[in-house]
Enzyme design. Structure first.
Site, mmCIF file in Angstrom:
data_model
loop_
_atom_site.group_PDB
_atom_site.id
_atom_site.type_symbol
_atom_site.label_atom_id
_atom_site.label_comp_id
_atom_site.label_asym_id
_atom_site.label_seq_id
_atom_site.Cartn_x
_atom_site.Cartn_y
_atom_site.Cartn_z
ATOM 1 N N GLU A 114 -1.376 -5.367 8.578
ATOM 2 C CA GLU A 114 -0.587 -4.800 9.670
ATOM 3 C C GLU A 114 -1.233 -5.081 11.020
ATOM 4 O OE1 GLU A 114 0.069 -0.615 8.963
ATOM 5 O OE2 GLU A 114 0.943 -0.985 6.984
ATOM 6 N N ASP A 151 -1.356 -6.188 -0.440
ATOM 7 C CA ASP A 151 -1.346 -5.524 0.869
ATOM 8 C C ASP A 151 -2.755 -4.997 1.170
ATOM 9 O OD1 ASP A 151 -0.054 -4.703 3.127
ATOM 10 O OD2 ASP A 151 1.055 -3.060 2.174
ATOM 11 N N ASP A 179 0.840 -1.201 0.000
ATOM 12 C CA ASP A 179 0.000 0.000 0.000
ATOM 13 C C ASP A 179 0.878 1.256 0.000
ATOM 14 O OD1 ASP A 179 0.877 -0.038 2.611
ATOM 15 O OD2 ASP A 179 -1.094 0.219 3.519
ATOM 16 N N SER A 180 2.209 1.069 0.007
ATOM 17 C CA SER A 180 3.129 2.180 -0.274
ATOM 18 C C SER A 180 2.801 2.772 -1.645
ATOM 19 C CB SER A 180 4.584 1.704 -0.218
ATOM 20 O OG SER A 180 4.752 0.507 -0.950
ATOM 21 N N GLU A 187 9.235 -4.162 10.685
ATOM 22 C CA GLU A 187 9.629 -2.848 10.132
ATOM 23 C C GLU A 187 10.149 -1.928 11.230
ATOM 24 O OE1 GLU A 187 6.978 -1.040 7.317
ATOM 25 O OE2 GLU A 187 8.085 0.855 7.342
ATOM 26 N N LYS A 225 -1.200 -9.419 2.869
ATOM 27 C CA LYS A 225 -0.452 -8.946 4.039
ATOM 28 C C LYS A 225 -1.346 -7.969 4.788
ATOM 29 C CE LYS A 225 3.025 -5.757 3.779
ATOM 30 N NZ LYS A 225 2.513 -4.705 4.675
HETATM 31 O O1 KIV Z 1 3.501 -1.097 1.619
HETATM 32 C C1 KIV Z 1 4.653 -1.576 1.572
HETATM 33 O O2 KIV Z 1 5.389 -1.409 0.590
HETATM 34 C C2 KIV Z 1 5.100 -2.356 2.707
HETATM 35 C C3 KIV Z 1 6.540 -2.746 2.756
HETATM 36 C C4 KIV Z 1 7.399 -1.592 2.983
HETATM 37 C C5 KIV Z 1 6.767 -3.836 3.741
HETATM 38 O O3 KIV Z 1 4.325 -2.648 3.561
#
Ligand code: KIV
Length: 265
Positions: A96, A64, A25-26, A163, A94
């Site tokens: 959090e 994510d 989600d970056s 992280e 993934k």
């Molecule tokens: O969103 C992302 O790119 C991430 C990574 C930095 C682990 O969660």
């Protein structure tokens, strides 16, 4: 593990031999121009995850889960995670959080959805953590992180991202669990590492976290290439003959008679 948000980057990351491609989600900050990952929606994630899947070949792709796509209820979490699998063709998701998401992780795994955890600095809730800061620096938070990793493992997560942790704490957590710990800003005691691909390539200049290594600095080269295009167009240098369809044509006759060679001849 490396991030990708579109098919071209997925192809590059796959060709580099990464074990996992993360549609992080970056995306929100790197590609969509948001100030944080919080505004990223399911629809945006799915749009980009589908593109990554198309470019990723056989690679293992993790989607994510964006903020509030898994916190409202377990049912919603399963439905949204299911969309990553069914609509975007992801191999896993993934999310959090630590002990507070363990029940959700258990339910997702029970539903047949492989889950990667993510603890330490969790950007979706960075505000609650006092900002983008190293986590686990005192005894209470270090123990909480170890408990979180264990809870995720017990819930059935197949891996966990650590992280922004002190390297010794990350190593201790990696050793305490049997599933792979994938570090980012967590030293070299983890089982694997992840970076945001645009950071690694030096394409994202807005800010560069201290744990990022620029394996290339592409932004200046890209800017120079773009400026060269503009200059050459302005000066009439581009396109030259080598980038033009130069043919022996009597254009006046061609246009007058409506006959002659087609451009493909
Ligand atoms: O969103 C992302 O790119 C991430 C990574 C930095 C682990 O969660």
């Amino acid at each position: 593990m490396l991030t990708a948000y579109d098919a071209s980057f997925a192809r590059l990351v796959d060709a580099a031999g990464a074990d996992i491609i993360l549609v992080g989600d970056s995306l929100g900050m790197v590609v969509l121009g948001y100030e944080s990952t919080v505004p990223v929606s399911m629809e945006e994630m799915l749009h980009h995850a589908k593109a990554v899947r198309r470019g990723a070949g056989e690679a293992f792709v993790v989607g994510d889960m964006p903020f509030l796509s898994y916190q409202v209820s377990v049912g919603e979490a399963i439905a949204n995670a299911g969309r990553f699998m069914k609509e975007a063709g992801c191999d896993a998701v993934k999310l959090e959080g630590g002990e507070e998401v363990a029940e959700t992780v258990r339910a997702l795994v029970r539903a047949g959805i492989p889950v990667m955890g993510h603890i330490g600095l969790t950007p979706q809730t960075a505000g609650q953590l006092g900002g983008y800061k190293v986590q686990g620096r005192d005894a209470a938070s270090a123990r909480k992180l170890l408990a979180a990793a264990r809870a995720l493992e017990r819930a059935g997560a197949f891996a966990v991202v650590l992280e922004c942790l002190p390297d010794k704490l990350a190593r201790a957590i990696a050793e305490a669990i049997a599933i792979p710990a994938i570090g980012i800003g967590a030293g070299n005691g983890c089982d694997g590492q992840v970076l945001v691909t645009h950071d690694l390539l030096g394409m994202f200049e807005k800010f560069v976290p201290s744990f990022v290594k620029n394996y290339a600095k592409l932004a200046p080269q890209m800017k120079e290439a773009l400026a060269s295009f503009r200059r050459e167009v302005t000066e009439g240098v581009f396109p030259g003959p080598e980038h033009s369809f130069t043919m022996q044509l009597d254009v006046e006759k061609l246009l007058a008679e409506g006959g002659g060679a087609d451009i493909d001849d």
